[in-house]
Design a protein around this motif. Sequence first.
Motif, short mmCIF file in Angstrom:
data_model
loop_
_atom_site.label_atom_id
_atom_site.label_comp_id
_atom_site.label_asym_id
_atom_site.label_seq_id
_atom_site.Cartn_x
_atom_site.Cartn_y
_atom_site.Cartn_z
N LYS B 595 85.36 34.32 36.91
CA LYS B 595 84.99 33.96 35.55
C LYS B 595 85.88 32.82 35.04
CE LYS B 595 83.93 35.91 31.08
NZ LYS B 595 84.08 37.09 30.22
N ALA B 692 76.74 33.13 39.50
CA ALA B 692 76.04 34.20 40.21
C ALA B 692 77.04 35.10 40.91
CB ALA B 692 75.06 33.59 41.22
N TYR B 694 80.00 35.59 40.06
CA TYR B 694 80.70 36.39 39.06
C TYR B 694 79.89 37.63 38.72
CZ TYR B 694 82.27 37.90 34.48
OH TYR B 694 82.67 38.67 33.43
N GLU B 695 78.61 37.37 38.46
CA GLU B 695 77.73 38.49 38.14
C GLU B 695 77.80 39.56 39.22
OE1 GLU B 695 75.37 39.14 35.58
OE2 GLU B 695 76.68 37.71 34.53
N THR B 696 77.66 39.10 40.45
CA THR B 696 77.65 40.03 41.57
C THR B 696 78.96 40.80 41.62
OG1 THR B 696 76.48 38.29 42.70
CG2 THR B 696 77.08 40.23 44.00
N HIS B 699 79.25 43.29 38.90
CA HIS B 699 78.41 44.47 39.10
C HIS B 699 78.96 45.37 40.18
CE1 HIS B 699 75.10 42.40 36.81
NE2 HIS B 699 75.18 43.61 36.28
#
Lengths: 217, 809
Positions: B595, B692, B694-696, B699
């Motif tokens: 991030k 992307a 970061y999202e992964t 999660h």
Amino acid sequence: MAPKQSIRKEEWGRRLHDVQVTKNDLNRLIMDYLVIEGYKSAAEEFSQEANLAPPVDFESIESRMVIREALQRGDIEDAITRVNDLNPEILDTNPALYFHLQQQKLIEYIRHGRITEALQFAQSELAPRGEESPEFLSELERTMALLAFDCSPSAPAGISELLSPAQRMKTAGEVNAAILESLSQGKEVKLVGLLKLLSWGEQMLEEKAEFPRIGQM
Amino acid sequence: MTTRPSRSASIPIPRSTSSLSPSRNIESVISIPFAAPGRPRLSSAQAFPHRSNAADDHRGLGVSYGTRGSTNTAAAYSPTRPTARSMTLAAGPGRGSVRAPSTFEPRVVRASGEASRSTDTACLPSTSPSRTRRQSISGVRGTSAQRPISTYNTPPPPPVSFARPAYLEHSAFRHMLQTESPPALPPSRKNEPTYEHHGYPAAMSPPTDSDDESNVSPPRELPSAPPSIVSHDQILKLPTRWSDQYRHALLSVSGDGRDLTYHGASCSGDRDAAAARTINPIPSACGIYYYEVEIISKGQKGHISIGFAARDVKLSRLPGWETNSWGYHGDDGCSFAAEKSGTQYGPTFGTGDIIGCGIDFTTYRAFFTKNGTLIGPVFEGIGKDVDVYPSVGMRHQGEAIRVNFGHEPFKYDIDYHAQQQQNQVWTNVLNTPLDSSLLDVCSPNRDVTTALRTSSAKTPLSEEQTKDVINQLVVSYLEHHGYVKTMRTFQNRHEDVGLPPQSLDAVQPATDDHDVDMSGEATLQAPVTHADTIEDDVERRTKIVKAVIAGDIDTALADTTSYHPTVLAAEEGLMLFKLRCRKFVELILEASELKKKMRSRTGSGYGGGSGSGISMARDESPVIEEMDGIDEDGMDVDDEGAGPSSPLPFATNGVASASTAGPISIPVRGNRRRSSASPADVGEVGLVGTAAQYETALHQAIAYGQTLSSDYKDDSRPEVRQLFKRTFAIVAWEDPMTAGGIVTEVVGHEARVTLANELNQAILKSQGRPTSPVLETLYRQTAACIMQLGMLGVGSAAFADMPKEFLEG
């Protein structure tokens, strides 16, 4: 006398815990041992692995060890030459050390049955020095007594021990200490001091208190 | 290993129940945690009714002033140094008191002792300039016009303030020994060539303002906060002044507590004497304690006794007459130890002499000095069973003394004396024979049975055996901390050096102690024979430890599972839980790192490409550097881990089968580093890719956390709940690494090191090995013994200075 105090394990454990000592402190104790005892490559490895600055030049460890090995082999002449190569002042300023080296040389002559050489060496080198001090003289007498017993096992212990490996180690230890001193490096292994202090301390404390000994925690 | 939580284990002695005013306690109390309850030595005078310190001072002043008013003659009260005194005598009785109103100031030449006293009374104890001045050898005092001189109007003098005398630096317990003020520059011994009586340089030098710093004697180099084996909250108060309470009514104590003056009709017969002692007893932890007394006036007969007394010795008797008192008498030079007629000991002493009085707790003997020369040891068993105080007694009108407890440099070279004694004690220590019990303690495979055997008959260790013991200590230490290479090298080398050369064996005559040698060799062989397996073991353990430190929890878990399965199951899976919590932390850190990257890219306007890769690397550099720093100083086993296998949080990435992980089944990923996690790759993928990722990552982290949560929801152990709460709390921070406080504590590099240590210890424990190296245990045991000895009044312990002998230099 106050009655013996009793210290319980938990309390003692807490005190052990309170002692201030760091890993780095202990690392340096280890390094001190490796250096003084001449484990050169181990000291080098340790310096890297433990990230410790070497307290002395590693090469000096090497030469110290070569000298020690020569003495343990019985090659006194080689050892004397090497000590002088390293620093001629060591023997110049240590008459007792030099005498002990010469004495060791005489012992080696006798050990190998080179009686003629032994006598000649004793007369030319050792006798004049024996006149210098009573200590030298009595050592010389003790050594010459070896000839009388012809290295037989029946010789009194005080005389036959001159032929033991311990005598070589003793001489080697003296030389080692003298070299270390000339390098302004401590000559006593601190770990040995620690063990002795532990024994001393536990003995003293035993008189005064009940407490968990080492190994009982 | 060496993590050392705050040392808070000082146990204050319960003070006496008849507790008096607190300030009284503070003044006289020795707060020792290691109290021997039944021992009088450790408690002080609190059984006596006494007022507060301040009151004490008031009264002290009042007494001496009152006395001075009535007997204001120079003969009775001449506190000056010898030089000044010589003038005093010439000047006759008009000399007056220092503290008289400054109506009388006959000469500018003043001796240091006198001047310093007026400084004492006038300056706050904590102002270091006053201390410095006091120590000044050539402490020439200027005109006293600007120096406030005590008058009736000035406030009562504060407690005498001086630093711990330098010779006490030889005591291992020096940090506990305190005067009233915090230790500052201790006075060094005066080193003028001559100690001629009337030749104090102070009097010779031209008068200068004592505020001038040029007069300051070269300060003694203080060791810069050397390591101590004691905690600093234990304080042993040193004697600093005569007590106003424990003094005979015929003696007056000066305001600064240093002078004693006899007032009253001269008495005849032994019945009438007057003694005083100090407020604080002499801590035996000093090893050697020393003070000096200057005979200001011997009066007519010089019936002055200098020495020591126990707390409750009658004050109407000279030290040495009564049981538990010891004295050196000036009129006949005899020594007295609870006796009516003394034993010939030294010269007589009188006006102008400086008598030194020492006690050596290593021998429980006393010694005296006269004008800087040692007279010799005297008395037996002094200070062994009962606390002693410096004590002085007098018998006749006109007798007066002034004491130096370290206020000024001593005449006698007590520093050297103490050093000699320390060397002596240390030599004794080094002559202690080692016995066979150490073989068991240091043996690598020590278990309960061998430990029990320790108590069996002990035999002295041969030189060879001593070497073996040390070698075992070294090997086990290296092994414990995973210094594999050193260990290997050491053991190889060890075989070369340790065994006697073969050529020697041939000619070696038979020795009769073969058995001993054999047993020595047997123990020596043990570690060598199994060297391979031990090394493998150490290497595996080290690898696991390094993995944790590098943040690679997956590897650590996998290897621990394979090699040390019981470790994870121990304590109902506590270690596994801790590791999994750390795993969660690593995942969160990874996400937050991504991030940050994202943000920095957006902020700096870089669209992507290799350029941004570099910039990101730069962004991270502070973190890297910081961590590397910790690596180097903190944990050593991580040398490799910290290098190539980056210590960055995103070293591990994601987790497989997290959702299926049960309490014991361990989530393990084969390929622990995804290439996309490296900075360069991130740079190429660009902003969108980073987002992307970061999202992964986020999660994955959350999923892992949820699994963790559900796996342990039934575990109600407080430490589990606590750790769980703390671990999950970090999600609330955008950048936990820099959040500070407890959050950073949870996520930071130190936490990894701590966890790695715990895991290391847990593995060792599972193998039945000690959780700290034997060497460390030995050191701690030794230090605890010494400390305990010191607290039990064994003076020799004060000269077994472990930090000095083992840690410095």
